[in-house]
Scaffold this motif. Structure first.
Motif, mmCIF file in Angstrom:
data_model
loop_
_atom_site.group_PDB
_atom_site.id
_atom_site.type_symbol
_atom_site.label_atom_id
_atom_site.label_comp_id
_atom_site.label_asym_id
_atom_site.label_seq_id
_atom_site.Cartn_x
_atom_site.Cartn_y
_atom_site.Cartn_z
ATOM 1 N N ALA A 54 51.907 32.818 79.228
ATOM 2 C CA ALA A 54 52.759 31.789 79.840
ATOM 3 C C ALA A 54 53.574 31.041 78.793
ATOM 4 C CB ALA A 54 51.899 30.811 80.639
ATOM 5 N N LYS A 55 52.961 30.771 77.650
ATOM 6 C CA LYS A 55 53.640 30.002 76.606
ATOM 7 C C LYS A 55 54.530 30.850 75.718
ATOM 8 C CE LYS A 55 52.004 26.976 73.939
ATOM 9 N NZ LYS A 55 51.882 25.593 73.518
ATOM 10 N N GLY A 56 54.285 32.176 75.706
ATOM 11 C CA GLY A 56 54.947 33.022 74.727
ATOM 12 C C GLY A 56 54.391 32.735 73.348
ATOM 13 N N PRO A 141 46.193 24.573 75.030
ATOM 14 C CA PRO A 141 47.195 24.164 74.046
ATOM 15 C C PRO A 141 48.144 23.185 74.725
ATOM 16 C CG PRO A 141 47.871 26.216 75.046
ATOM 17 C CD PRO A 141 46.578 25.807 75.725
ATOM 18 N N SER A 142 49.067 22.619 73.978
ATOM 19 C CA SER A 142 50.082 21.786 74.613
ATOM 20 C C SER A 142 50.874 22.644 75.613
ATOM 21 C CB SER A 142 50.999 21.197 73.553
ATOM 22 O OG SER A 142 51.458 22.209 72.676
ATOM 23 N N ALA A 143 51.267 22.025 76.736
ATOM 24 C CA ALA A 143 51.826 22.787 77.866
ATOM 25 C C ALA A 143 53.338 22.959 77.754
ATOM 26 C CB ALA A 143 51.447 22.104 79.188
ATOM 27 N N ASN A 144 53.768 23.536 76.626
ATOM 28 C CA ASN A 144 55.182 23.790 76.398
ATOM 29 C C ASN A 144 55.369 25.260 76.041
ATOM 30 O OD1 ASN A 144 53.745 22.427 73.935
ATOM 31 N ND2 ASN A 144 55.188 23.900 73.051
ATOM 32 N N ARG A 145 56.609 25.756 76.146
ATOM 33 C CA ARG A 145 56.895 27.085 75.608
ATOM 34 C C ARG A 145 56.653 27.037 74.102
ATOM 35 N NH1 ARG A 145 57.429 31.675 78.045
ATOM 36 N NH2 ARG A 145 59.119 32.337 76.663
ATOM 37 N N HIS A 232 58.273 23.831 64.090
ATOM 38 C CA HIS A 232 57.392 23.750 65.252
ATOM 39 C C HIS A 232 57.786 22.479 65.973
ATOM 40 C CE1 HIS A 232 53.319 25.531 66.316
ATOM 41 N NE2 HIS A 232 53.643 24.810 67.353
ATOM 42 N N TYR A 233 57.365 22.280 67.162
ATOM 43 C CA TYR A 233 57.603 21.012 67.846
ATOM 44 C C TYR A 233 59.084 20.632 67.807
ATOM 45 C CZ TYR A 233 52.667 20.714 66.459
ATOM 46 O OH TYR A 233 51.356 20.985 66.217
ATOM 47 N N ALA A 234 59.964 21.615 67.953
ATOM 48 C CA ALA A 234 61.374 21.357 67.659
ATOM 49 C C ALA A 234 62.247 21.252 68.898
ATOM 50 C CB ALA A 234 61.891 22.474 66.766
HETATM 51 MG MG MG Z 1 51.384 22.842 70.612
#
Ligand code: MG
Ligand code: TXA
Length: 342
Positions: A54-56, A141-145, A232-234
């Motif tokens: 889901a996240k890739g 994990p955090s729920a982002n791509r 990351h986190y970008a």
């Molecule tokens: Mg994360």
């Protein structure tokens, strides 16, 4: 791919439905005190595989396992040292993730084949009641791509993962807004792999000196925490971070030069600076009062997402020092930035 993503208010009925989804191998996004997590049954390798899909997210990046009570740690960790217990008793539930020796029952996909497992008890009633109702530890994990900024609202999760997660439990904005501190307690002194909501000062007050993993690495090769890639986190937009004694001056100069070129710069800034920046003609996202680092931390991801949505040409931001939460804020801003000045 799931048929439809439902965003639900976390009442007892939707918690029960979400727990059932977790037990049957599905995905539920839920709020924690830091950021939203994308959860699956941590003991079910197939369910965990869905998180990565889901996240890739590459399988080389291990997940944090969330529990609701201290005694559940025994199912995950072979050994819980006195130092681990001291820290857990002081900071759980809370934004501290402990790296512990893994029990063989934990699927190796969760830990990317490492002999250690990352564990924490989140400080959020929705997260805790979901874990209790599911009756299993939840890997999240955090729920982002993968590579995007972490989500601090249900809308952020929906934006990144619609159609890929069964349920999003909407608990409003998260309180802390940057991810948990990841702490490796197998080394001497213990070592912070990722700065976060529990600061170095808070840990040192309890167990003495703590070292900090050098930040800003370009590759994950040989990294003790494989997820700690530099970039990351970008946000999608180019972002420039201004550091050092001339940070404010340099930011204003850069801003004026961009505006003179007919560009549309966006700025993330403490409240006290908003007026001066707007008078220059910048689009500004206020992060909160400059002295309130917790407030600043809780807004940086929302700021990046908002300025991305405004389609600005560049995002400018200053640093917030290296005391307390300032370290976690600097870490995330440095990772998000395409360039650091100063
Ligand atoms: Mg994360
Ligand atoms: O606040 C948080 O920690 C949020 C919420 C949802 O709990 N979760 C989160 O997960 O930020 P994630 O997957 O985005 O970040 C997990 C970090 C990564 O940097 C990963 O490399 C590290 O934890 N990690 C996980 N297991 C590890 C292990 N066994 N050894 C070293 N680092 C590990």
């Amino acid at each position: 791919m799931v048929a439809m993503t439902r965003i639900l208010t976390p009442d007892p009925e939707s918690i029960a439905a979400s727990a059932e989804i977790i037990r049957s191998g599905g995905l539920v996004a839920f709020p924690t005190e830091t950021v939203y997590g994308l959860g699956a049954n941590a003991m079910d390798a197939q369910a965990v595989a869905r998180i990565f899909a889901a996240k890739g997210r590459p399988a080389s990046d291990p997940l944090i396992v969330h529990i609701s009570r201290l005694e559940q740690v025994e199912r995950l960790a072979r050994n819980f040292s006195p130092a681990a217990r001291t820290l857990a008793e002081a900071f759980w539930p809370g934004p501290l993730t402990l790296i512990l020796p893994r029990q063989p029952e934990v699927p190796s996909l969760v830990t990317s084949g490492l002999d250690s497992v990352a564990v924490r008890i989140p400080d959020h009633p929705v997260a805790l009641s979901l874990i209790e109702a599911a009756e299993t530890p939840i890997a999240a994990p955090s729920a982002n791509r993968f590579g995007h900024t972490s989500p601090t609202t249900a809308a952020h999760v929906y934006h990144d993962l619609a159609g890929k997660v069964d349920i999003i439990l909407d608990g409003g904005s998260t309180k802390i807004g940057v991810e948990s501190t990841v702490l490796d307690i197998s080394t001497s002194p213990v070592r912070i792999l990722r700065p976060g909501g529990v600061t170095r000062e808070m840990i040192e007050a309890l167990i003495g000196p703590v070292s900090m993993l050098a930040q800003s690495r370009k590759t994950s090769k040989g990294l003790p925490s494989p997820g700690l890639l530099k970039k990351h986190y970008a946000p999608r937009t180019e972002m420039i971070l201004f550091k050092g004694p001339d940070a404010r001056k340099n930011l204003f100069e850069y801003l004026k030069a961009e505006l003179a070129l007919g560009k549309r710069p966006g700025v993330m800034a403490e409240d006290e600076e908003v007026r001066a920046l707007e008078e220059c003609g910048a689009l500004v996202f206020p992060l909160g009062a400059g002295i309130d680092l917790a407030g600043i931390a809780s807004h940086i991801y929302a700021g990046m997402r908002w300025l991305d949505d405004q389609k600005v040409d560049v995002i400018l931001c200053t640093d917030f020092g290296d005391q307390g939460l300032g370290v976690a804020i600097r870490d995330r801003l440095t990772r998000a930035a395409t360039r650091v000045v100063g």
